[in-house]
Design a protein around this motif. Structure first.
Motif, PDB file in Angstrom:
ATOM      1  N   CYS A   1       0.831  -1.200   0.000  1.00  0.00           N
ATOM      2  CA  CYS A   1       0.000   0.000   0.000  1.00  0.00           C
ATOM      3  C   CYS A   1       0.866   1.250   0.000  1.00  0.00           C
ATOM      4  O   CYS A   1       1.652   1.472   0.925  1.00  0.00           O
TER       5      CYS A   1
ATOM      6  N   TRP B   1      -0.005   4.304   0.511  1.00  0.00           N
ATOM      7  CA  TRP B   1      -0.366   5.396   1.429  1.00  0.00           C
ATOM      8  C   TRP B   1       0.702   5.539   2.515  1.00  0.00           C
ATOM      9  O   TRP B   1       0.871   6.610   3.092  1.00  0.00           O
ATOM     10  N   ALA B   2       1.382   4.458   2.826  1.00  0.00           N
ATOM     11  CA  ALA B   2       2.531   4.490   3.745  1.00  0.00           C
ATOM     12  C   ALA B   2       2.218   5.160   5.083  1.00  0.00           C
ATOM     13  O   ALA B   2       2.973   6.024   5.554  1.00  0.00           O
ATOM     14  N   CYS B   3       1.122   4.773   5.712  1.00  0.00           N
ATOM     15  CA  CYS B   3       0.807   5.322   7.039  1.00  0.00           C
ATOM     16  C   CYS B   3       1.939   4.932   8.003  1.00  0.00           C
ATOM     17  O   CYS B   3       2.457   3.817   7.932  1.00  0.00           O
TER      18      CYS B   3
ATOM     19  N   PHE C   1       2.255   3.940  10.929  1.00  0.00           N
ATOM     20  CA  PHE C   1       2.141   2.819  11.877  1.00  0.00           C
ATOM     21  C   PHE C   1       1.995   1.474  11.175  1.00  0.00           C
ATOM     22  O   PHE C   1       1.952   0.439  11.827  1.00  0.00           O
ATOM     23  N   CYS C   2       1.921   1.463   9.844  1.00  0.00           N
ATOM     24  CA  CYS C   2       1.415   0.281   9.147  1.00  0.00           C
ATOM     25  C   CYS C   2       2.515  -0.729   8.809  1.00  0.00           C
ATOM     26  O   CYS C   2       3.358  -0.487   7.936  1.00  0.00           O
TER      27      CYS C   2
ATOM     28  N   SER D   1       2.159  -2.139   5.036  1.00  0.00           N
ATOM     29  CA  SER D   1       2.701  -1.262   4.000  1.00  0.00           C
ATOM     30  C   SER D   1       4.238  -1.309   4.021  1.00  0.00           C
ATOM     31  O   SER D   1       4.898  -1.387   2.983  1.00  0.00           O
TER      32      SER D   1
ATOM     33  N   GLU E   1      -5.063  -3.886  -0.011  1.00  0.00           N
ATOM     34  CA  GLU E   1      -4.989  -3.007   1.166  1.00  0.00           C
ATOM     35  C   GLU E   1      -5.953  -1.821   1.040  1.00  0.00           C
ATOM     36  O   GLU E   1      -6.507  -1.357   2.027  1.00  0.00           O
TER      37      GLU E   1
ATOM     38  N   LYS F   1      -4.941   9.467   3.509  1.00  0.00           N
ATOM     39  CA  LYS F   1      -6.053   8.607   3.085  1.00  0.00           C
ATOM     40  C   LYS F   1      -7.369   9.007   3.751  1.00  0.00           C
ATOM     41  O   LYS F   1      -8.429   8.557   3.349  1.00  0.00           O
TER      42      LYS F   1
HETATM   43  S1  SF4 Z   1      -3.020   1.617   7.220  1.00  0.00           S
HETATM   44 FE1  SF4 Z   1      -4.175   1.056   5.418  1.00  0.00          FE
HETATM   45  S2  SF4 Z   1      -4.071   2.872   4.091  1.00  0.00           S
HETATM   46 FE2  SF4 Z   1      -2.430   3.093   5.618  1.00  0.00          FE
HETATM   47  S3  SF4 Z   1      -0.625   2.214   4.644  1.00  0.00           S
HETATM   48 FE3  SF4 Z   1      -1.596   0.579   5.840  1.00  0.00          FE
HETATM   49  S4  SF4 Z   1      -2.911  -0.495   4.400  1.00  0.00           S
HETATM   50 FE4  SF4 Z   1      -2.385   1.514   3.504  1.00  0.00          FE
END
Ligand code: SF4
Length: 574
Positions: free
Chosen positions: A189, A191-193, A195-196, A199, A237, A308
């Motif tokens: 994904c 978006w690279a949040c 905490f993720c 991703s 994702e 996002k």
């Molecule tokens: S939390 Fe969701 S939107 Fe954000 S990077 Fe992870 S999979 Fe992507």
């Protein structure tokens, strides 16, 4: 030819703050704290099945083995042992490595899954890591295992025919039968949040696994194997981030004449507010969306850089709900911008979205993520926290304004608040189906007016007894009145209930009352499942699937339900 064993890890029950089972996200999270309305369900270890189905070497996939199950399986003799795990399963995964070394010292041990992000933290000594396992697969497991086994890594990758998942209230059936079939669209994904872990695992890139044409062909194939399946689970994702695939597949399924188009096809997927806003709301219906798991995160998330989350969440949820699309709002608690003062406002905003189900989790730093690195730099990680505690209610973060107790208290209170104001998720679900039926019948698009409307009508076939149950077992007068309104609306839209439905309602009411009484007298433990063993030896199963399923030590209730299910409906239950 080499023999391969692939397994996931059976998580221990967690105390959060009461015992809960991580193999059942429906009960542990999505419908938590809803009394007799809390669902129970299960998901499968899709990644290990995908690998097994793309190897020439014969293999066995174990799902949720106890350590004894795993030990017994190893004694059958394997050349390669792959263990897939999440970060909170690290200790058990390492215990499994030790068992593998004891029982099968000549085997090659490979670790995979998101948990591998954690290995250097969990086992800092390189020599110790070498003693425990031989390889780490951080990414594409099919390619990795093919290379390890000397098979062609470039060979085409089959789409995967996975076992079915399901969720139901336990008084309807204690072990939910298979209702949902996974289908893999892509992973990773961008978006690279911060905490993720997921991703980060894919290095913040998106990898398309199948394009729209391949997905459509596979949907046709799966409907041949699983003719009674209720819904597809499109694994991606953030599926709606990819309009080309969404629109092309939507066109193919909505114009389909081979299996019944939108009468039979609908899907569940993960997505975001930002991605859903790329479409006209009717497009969600036309492409077959049944249920959207949405990263809601927090009312304030977009203002604090979570791209996002840009967009009006309340409006998006409302547009989904009035079209009959179910939602799960996933909220995270523990951000630096959340305080005891603004959390009630955050919860009210979530409640105003009126999601069908909700997942609350504490903000958890996972090794390798940007969040972990920044907290480490600020000395805000409590590294004494056990890996087992890196679940939705735990983790090592020292929050700026909230204590762990504040967060767990907020989560329990949040579930209770939604239950007591919006009613049980089951009521919200069937009320949303009424919306969908009403909306689609009025549509001037044939696919919605005929096909989707029929799908909603089919889903409403047991709505009457369920509304009765919601009325009878409602937590308060407000929810009772909501259930009454839904029942009235059902009768207006679908006509008065037949005698059969009224009898069924009485039978089900008695069943729920008995279940409630039994639970009060003998509180049950959270649901766990017996270890399942899937054999991939090239012979496949009689049902057209590439595996045969065996159960190691199934409990009596499970065995009885399986046998009855086969006699009554011939349904594939796993
Ligand atoms: S939390 Fe969701 S939107 Fe954000 S990077 Fe992870 S999979 Fe992507």
């Amino acid at each position: 030819m080499k023999r391969v064993l692939l397994t996931n890890v059976r998580p221990d029950l967690i105390q959060a703050p009461y015992p809960a089972s991580l193999v059942d996200p429906f009960g542990e999270r999505f419908t938590r704290g809803q009394g007799v309305f809390t669902l129970t369900g299960h998901l499968h270890a899709v990644g290990t099945h995908l690998i097994a189905q793309n190897l020439q070497a014969p293999s066995v996939v174990l799902e949720y083995p106890t350590l004894d199950d795993f030990r017994a399986e190893l004694r059958k003799g394997y050349d390669v042992i792959g263990i897939s795990f999440w970060i909170n399963h690290t200790d058990t995964a390492l215990a499994m490595c030790r068992i593998a070394r004891e029982e099968s010292p000549g085997s090659t041990v490979v670790l995979g899954g998101h948990g591998v992000l954690n290995l250097e933290e969990a086992v800092p000594s390189a020599a110790e890591r070498k003693a425990l396992f031989d390889h780490v697969c951080a990414g594409d497991g099919v390619r990795f295992m093919r290379e390890l086994l000397g098979e062609d890594p470039q060979a085409p990758v089959a789409m995967g025919i996975f076992p079915l998942s399901g969720a139901l209230p336990p008084w309807l059936l204690p072990y939910p039968p298979g209702m949902i079939v996974p289908i893999l669209s892509g992973y990773g994904c961008p978006w690279a949040c911060s905490f993720c872990a997921s991703s980060r695992f894919w290095n913040y890139r998106h990898l398309e696994f199948a394009d729209a044409k391949a997905l459509y062909a596979h949907i046709q194939r799966l409907l041949g194997i699983y003719p009674r399946v209720e819904s597809f689970l499109i694994i991606e994702e953030d599926y709606f981030r990819y309009p080309k695939t969404v629109r092309e597949l939507g066109k193919l399924v909505s114009e389909d004449t081979s299996f019944g188009g939108l009468k039979r096809f609908g899907f569940i997927t993960e997505t975001s507010i930002g991605a859903l806003n790329l479409y006209e709301p009717d497009e969600w219906l036309l492409c077959g969306l049944d249920y959207a798991f949405i990263g809601y995160e927090s009312k304030f998330a977009a203002d604090h850089g979570l791209r996002k989350r840009k967009g009006d969440a309340i409006e998006v949820f409302q547009n989904l709900r009035e079209r009959g699309i179910l939602t799960n709002a996933a909220m995270i608690v523990g951000w630096d911008f959340q305080t005891p003062e603004n959390l009630p406002e955050d919860l009210e905003h979530l409640a105003a979205c009126r999601p069908t189900q909700t997942q609350f989790s504490r903000l958890i730093p996972y090794p390798g993520t940007a969040l972990w690195d920044s907290l480490k730099e600020e000395d805000r990680l409590d590294l004494s926290v056990a890996w087992n505690d890196y679940h939705n209610y735990g983790g090592s973060m020292r929050h700026k304004h909230l204590t762990p107790e504040d967060i767990v208290g907020f989560i329990e209170g949040g579930h209770r608040h939604l239950y007591e104001t919006l009613g049980p998720s089951l009521l919200r679900m069937f009320d949303t189906f009424l919306n969908g039926y009403e909306y689609c019948r009025r549509s001037n698009r044939r696919q919605l007016r005929e096909d989707r409307a029929q799908r909603f009508k089919q889903r409403l076939r047991i709505a009457f007894p369920l509304f009765k149950i919601c009325r009878a077992f409602a937590p308060n007068a407000k929810v009772r009145s909501l259930a009454q309104d839904s029942e009235k609306r059902y009768c207006e839209l679908c006509g008065p209930p037949s005698l059969g439905l009224r009898v069924l309602a009485e039978v089900m009411l008695a069943r729920v009352a008995a279940h409630q009484l039994t639970r009060a007298l003998r509180p049950s433990k959270p649901r766990t499942y017996p270890c399942k063993r899937y054999v991939y030896d090239g012979r496949g199963g009689a049902d057209g699937r590439p595996f045969r399923v065996e159960y190691d030590r199934p409990n009596l209730g499970y065995t009885i339900q399986q046998r009855l299910g086969r006699v009554v409906r011939g349904r594939i239950n796993h």
